[in-house]
Motif scaffolding. Sequence first.
Motif, PDB file in Angstrom:
ATOM      1  N   ALA B  43      21.405   2.911 -14.710  1.00 63.69           N
ATOM      2  CA  ALA B  43      22.265   2.950 -13.520  1.00 63.69           C
ATOM      3  C   ALA B  43      23.658   3.476 -13.864  1.00 63.69           C
ATOM      4  O   ALA B  43      24.260   4.226 -13.092  1.00 63.69           O
ATOM      5  N   LEU B  44      24.140   3.119 -15.056  1.00 62.71           N
ATOM      6  CA  LEU B  44      25.491   3.534 -15.446  1.00 62.71           C
ATOM      7  C   LEU B  44      25.527   4.971 -15.961  1.00 62.71           C
ATOM      8  O   LEU B  44      26.301   5.798 -15.482  1.00 62.71           O
ATOM      9  N   HIS B  45      24.672   5.261 -16.935  1.00 62.90           N
ATOM     10  CA  HIS B  45      24.782   6.533 -17.656  1.00 62.90           C
ATOM     11  C   HIS B  45      24.037   7.685 -16.999  1.00 62.90           C
ATOM     12  O   HIS B  45      24.374   8.850 -17.225  1.00 62.90           O
ATOM     13  N   TYR B  46      23.000   7.375 -16.254  1.00 55.92           N
ATOM     14  CA  TYR B  46      22.203   8.446 -15.642  1.00 55.92           C
ATOM     15  C   TYR B  46      22.438   8.533 -14.133  1.00 55.92           C
ATOM     16  O   TYR B  46      21.628   9.126 -13.417  1.00 55.92           O
ATOM     17  N   ALA B  47      23.529   7.961 -13.646  1.00 53.34           N
ATOM     18  CA  ALA B  47      23.784   7.935 -12.200  1.00 53.34           C
ATOM     19  C   ALA B  47      23.733   9.325 -11.574  1.00 53.34           C
ATOM     20  O   ALA B  47      23.239   9.491 -10.449  1.00 53.34           O
ATOM     21  N   ASP B  48      24.221  10.339 -12.301  1.00 53.53           N
ATOM     22  CA  ASP B  48      24.316  11.685 -11.725  1.00 53.53           C
ATOM     23  C   ASP B  48      23.073  12.539 -11.985  1.00 53.53           C
ATOM     24  O   ASP B  48      23.004  13.688 -11.551  1.00 53.53           O
ATOM     25  N   HIS B  49      22.115  12.012 -12.727  1.00 56.07           N
ATOM     26  CA  HIS B  49      20.929  12.800 -13.077  1.00 56.07           C
ATOM     27  C   HIS B  49      19.943  12.852 -11.915  1.00 56.07           C
ATOM     28  O   HIS B  49      19.814  11.888 -11.151  1.00 56.07           O
ATOM     29  N   PRO B  50      19.220  13.961 -11.803  1.00 56.48           N
ATOM     30  CA  PRO B  50      18.241  14.080 -10.719  1.00 56.48           C
ATOM     31  C   PRO B  50      17.027  13.175 -10.937  1.00 56.48           C
ATOM     32  O   PRO B  50      16.602  12.949 -12.076  1.00 56.48           O
ATOM     33  N   VAL B  51      16.517  12.675  -9.824  1.00 54.58           N
ATOM     34  CA  VAL B  51      15.216  12.001  -9.826  1.00 54.58           C
ATOM     35  C   VAL B  51      14.212  13.039  -9.366  1.00 54.58           C
ATOM     36  O   VAL B  51      14.379  13.638  -8.303  1.00 54.58           O
ATOM     37  N   ASP B  52      13.190  13.292 -10.200  1.00 52.99           N
ATOM     38  CA  ASP B  52      12.245  14.376  -9.917  1.00 52.99           C
ATOM     39  C   ASP B  52      10.858  13.789  -9.648  1.00 52.99           C
ATOM     40  O   ASP B  52      10.034  13.667 -10.555  1.00 52.99           O
ATOM     41  N   ASP B  53      10.641  13.424  -8.399  1.00 54.20           N
ATOM     42  CA  ASP B  53       9.370  12.788  -8.053  1.00 54.20           C
ATOM     43  C   ASP B  53       8.228  13.789  -7.908  1.00 54.20           C
ATOM     44  O   ASP B  53       7.065  13.415  -7.989  1.00 54.20           O
ATOM     45  N   ALA B  54       8.581  15.038  -7.690  1.00 60.69           N
ATOM     46  CA  ALA B  54       7.537  16.006  -7.330  1.00 60.69           C
ATOM     47  C   ALA B  54       6.953  16.746  -8.524  1.00 60.69           C
ATOM     48  O   ALA B  54       5.829  17.239  -8.464  1.00 60.69           O
ATOM     49  N   GLY B  55       7.707  16.821  -9.596  1.00 61.66           N
ATOM     50  CA  GLY B  55       7.311  17.708 -10.685  1.00 61.66           C
ATOM     51  C   GLY B  55       6.383  17.082 -11.712  1.00 61.66           C
ATOM     52  O   GLY B  55       5.995  15.913 -11.610  1.00 61.66           O
ATOM     53  N   PHE B  56       6.050  17.900 -12.701  1.00 63.20           N
ATOM     54  CA  PHE B  56       5.234  17.465 -13.830  1.00 63.20           C
ATOM     55  C   PHE B  56       6.062  16.510 -14.696  1.00 63.20           C
ATOM     56  O   PHE B  56       7.249  16.722 -14.901  1.00 63.20           O
ATOM     57  N   VAL B  57       5.416  15.480 -15.165  1.00 63.79           N
ATOM     58  CA  VAL B  57       6.109  14.519 -16.030  1.00 63.79           C
ATOM     59  C   VAL B  57       5.753  14.805 -17.485  1.00 63.79           C
ATOM     60  O   VAL B  57       4.582  14.848 -17.854  1.00 63.79           O
ATOM     61  N   ASP B  58       6.780  15.038 -18.296  1.00 65.69           N
ATOM     62  CA  ASP B  58       6.552  15.357 -19.709  1.00 65.69           C
ATOM     63  C   ASP B  58       6.230  14.120 -20.537  1.00 65.69           C
ATOM     64  O   ASP B  58       5.383  14.161 -21.425  1.00 65.69           O
ATOM     65  N   PHE B  59       6.936  13.025 -20.258  1.00 63.29           N
ATOM     66  CA  PHE B  59       6.741  11.814 -21.053  1.00 63.29           C
ATOM     67  C   PHE B  59       6.643  10.596 -20.144  1.00 63.29           C
ATOM     68  O   PHE B  59       7.433  10.476 -19.199  1.00 63.29           O
ATOM     69  N   HIS B  60       5.708   9.737 -20.436  1.00 61.36           N
ATOM     70  CA  HIS B  60       5.637   8.439 -19.760  1.00 61.36           C
ATOM     71  C   HIS B  60       6.057   7.390 -20.789  1.00 61.36           C
ATOM     72  O   HIS B  60       5.320   7.126 -21.739  1.00 61.36           O
ATOM     73  N   VAL B  61       7.245   6.847 -20.610  1.00 58.60           N
ATOM     74  CA  VAL B  61       7.757   5.904 -21.610  1.00 58.60           C
ATOM     75  C   VAL B  61       8.103   4.577 -20.939  1.00 58.60           C
ATOM     76  O   VAL B  61       8.276   4.491 -19.712  1.00 58.60           O
ATOM     77  N   GLY B  62       8.204   3.572 -21.758  1.00 55.41           N
ATOM     78  CA  GLY B  62       8.599   2.268 -21.273  1.00 55.41           C
ATOM     79  C   GLY B  62       9.386   1.512 -22.323  1.00 55.41           C
ATOM     80  O   GLY B  62       9.243   1.771 -23.528  1.00 55.41           O
ATOM     81  N   VAL B  63      10.254   0.645 -21.871  1.00 50.06           N
ATOM     82  CA  VAL B  63      10.913  -0.317 -22.778  1.00 50.06           C
ATOM     83  C   VAL B  63      10.661  -1.684 -22.158  1.00 50.06           C
ATOM     84  O   VAL B  63      11.189  -1.993 -21.084  1.00 50.06           O
ATOM     85  N   GLN B  64       9.836  -2.469 -22.824  1.00 41.56           N
ATOM     86  CA  GLN B  64       9.405  -3.747 -22.248  1.00 41.56           C
ATOM     87  C   GLN B  64       9.492  -4.850 -23.284  1.00 41.56           C
ATOM     88  O   GLN B  64       9.553  -4.585 -24.493  1.00 41.56           O
ATOM     89  N   ARG B  65       9.454  -6.055 -22.799  1.00 39.56           N
ATOM     90  CA  ARG B  65       9.377  -7.195 -23.709  1.00 39.56           C
ATOM     91  C   ARG B  65       7.935  -7.315 -24.199  1.00 39.56           C
ATOM     92  O   ARG B  65       6.998  -7.044 -23.437  1.00 39.56           O
ATOM     93  N   PRO B  66       7.742  -7.708 -25.462  1.00 37.43           N
ATOM     94  CA  PRO B  66       6.378  -7.794 -25.997  1.00 37.43           C
ATOM     95  C   PRO B  66       5.616  -8.969 -25.373  1.00 37.43           C
ATOM     96  O   PRO B  66       6.220  -9.916 -24.866  1.00 37.43           O
ATOM     97  N   ARG B  67       4.296  -8.883 -25.412  1.00 42.57           N
ATOM     98  CA  ARG B  67       3.460  -9.973 -24.894  1.00 42.57           C
ATOM     99  C   ARG B  67       3.225 -10.974 -26.021  1.00 42.57           C
ATOM    100  O   ARG B  67       2.121 -11.093 -26.556  1.00 42.57           O
ATOM    101  N   SER B  68       4.292 -11.629 -26.388  1.00 45.96           N
ATOM    102  CA  SER B  68       4.192 -12.623 -27.466  1.00 45.96           C
ATOM    103  C   SER B  68       5.322 -13.625 -27.250  1.00 45.96           C
ATOM    104  O   SER B  68       6.067 -13.554 -26.275  1.00 45.96           O
ATOM    105  N   LEU B  69       5.464 -14.543 -28.197  1.00 47.04           N
ATOM    106  CA  LEU B  69       6.545 -15.524 -28.095  1.00 47.04           C
ATOM    107  C   LEU B  69       7.914 -14.851 -28.043  1.00 47.04           C
ATOM    108  O   LEU B  69       8.865 -15.396 -27.487  1.00 47.04           O
TER     109      LEU B  69
END
Lengths: 89, 307
Positions: B43-69
Motif C-alpha cells: 500500500a505504501l511503496h506500490y501505491a502508484d503502480h498499475p494493477v494489471d488484471d487483464a494481462g498475462f501474469v509472469d509470476f504467481h508469488v505469495g508471502v504467507q505464514r507457515p502451516r506450523s507452530l
Amino acid sequence: MVRRRVMQGGWALNPDIHVRVWDEDVLVYVPATGDTHLLDGRLAHAFHGLANRDAVQVRDQGDVDVDALHTLASLQVAVESMASCASQT
Amino acid sequence: MRVTDLTAGALRTRLAGPGLALRTGPFVTNVQSRVDAVIDGIALHYADHPVDDAGFVDFHVGVQRPRSLRRWFRPQVMFSIDGASPFNALPGDQGFALLEWGLNWCISAHCHQYLIAHAAVVERAGGALVMPAPSGSGKSTLCAALSLGGWRLLSDELAMFDPTTRGLVPLVRPVSLKNASIDVIRRFAPDATFSTPIHDTVKGTVAHVKPPLAAVLAASQQAKPRWIVSPRFEPGAGTALSPLSRGRALMMLADNAFNYSVHGLEGFELLAAVVESCECFELCYSDLQDAVNTLTTVCDRGIATCT
C-alpha cells in the motif's frame, strides 16, 4: 579452416574466438568455454606485439592472404595461452 | 487502475484472496498475502503502480505464514512461487523485505530474455547511468540520492539489458537501503517516503524508499546506456571520479551479471556494444551530496557536448 571477419571493431577467428581491442585493453571471448578474458598491461602489450611482429594486418572487409590466416591462427593460440596465464595469476 | 485507487479493504481482500496483479516494468506479478507487513508495504511503496488484471501474469508469488507452530509462536513468513518455497522462512516482520528479495530472485533467475546485471540504473536526458557493484559499495545509496535528486530511477538492483534494442528496461520498485545508508538518505531527502526500518535481517537493518511517481509513470520507457560508473563508498575519502577502461567496465558488468553465461556470445557482443556506447568511470566517495553533484556535472557536460 581459418577465417576472419571484422565485427564492430572486434575480431572473430575460427576455431571460435572473439576479440575486442579498446586502446590498451584486449578482451577475448571463447564460446567453447564461455570464458571472457581481459588482457591488460603486459598481456595486452604482448598481444599487440605479437600482432605487429607477425605483421597481421586486420583491415576492413578485404581478403586476407594465406600467411595472414596462419598468423591469425597462431595469434589465437597465443591469446588463449596468455588468457590461461592470466587466469592463473 | 493503480494500487492507490483500491481502498485499504479492497487491497487486503485481493491480497488475501485471488491476489493483486501488480505491474512492475515489463512484468506482472500476482501477489497473495495475509501478512500485515506485506499489505502495508504494498500500500505504501506500490501505491502508484498499475494493477494489471487483464494481462498475462509472469509470476504467481505469495508471502504467507507457515502451516506450523511458527504461524503463532515467534511468527515467521515464507516466500512462495507457484506454490513452492525456495527460501527458508524469515521472522514475521520481514515480510515486505522478503517479498522484494523474492521478486529480485524471480526476475534474475528466470527472465533470460534480458541480460541482467546486479547494478543500479538511473537516467538523465535519455542517457542511462549504470552502476554495477557488489553489495556494500554504496550503490543503492547513490542510486536513491540520484533518483531523489532529479534523475529518473530505473532500478536500484537489477540492470536489465534488452538484447534487441540494447537499451535498459526500467524495473521501478522501492529502493532498498541498509544500515547507515537509511539515515544518510533521510538527511539527504527528508521528504522521501520510508518504510519502518526492519532490524536483524540477514543484511542488517533494512528500510525501503518509495520510488518517485515520475519514475513509475515512465516505467515503459527504456533508456540508452550512456555512462558506466563503478561506485565505492570509502569513509573519509574525497570524491574522486576517474576513468575506467572499457575492458574493465565490460568485465565489471560480466562479473555482476546473473545470466551472462546464458547469453553466450550474444551476451559478450551486447556488453561490448554497451561499453562502446558509454563513458566509463570509477567513483570513490564519502560525501553523498558531493558525489551526486560530481556525477550530475560530468553527465550534463557529456549531454551538452552531444547536443
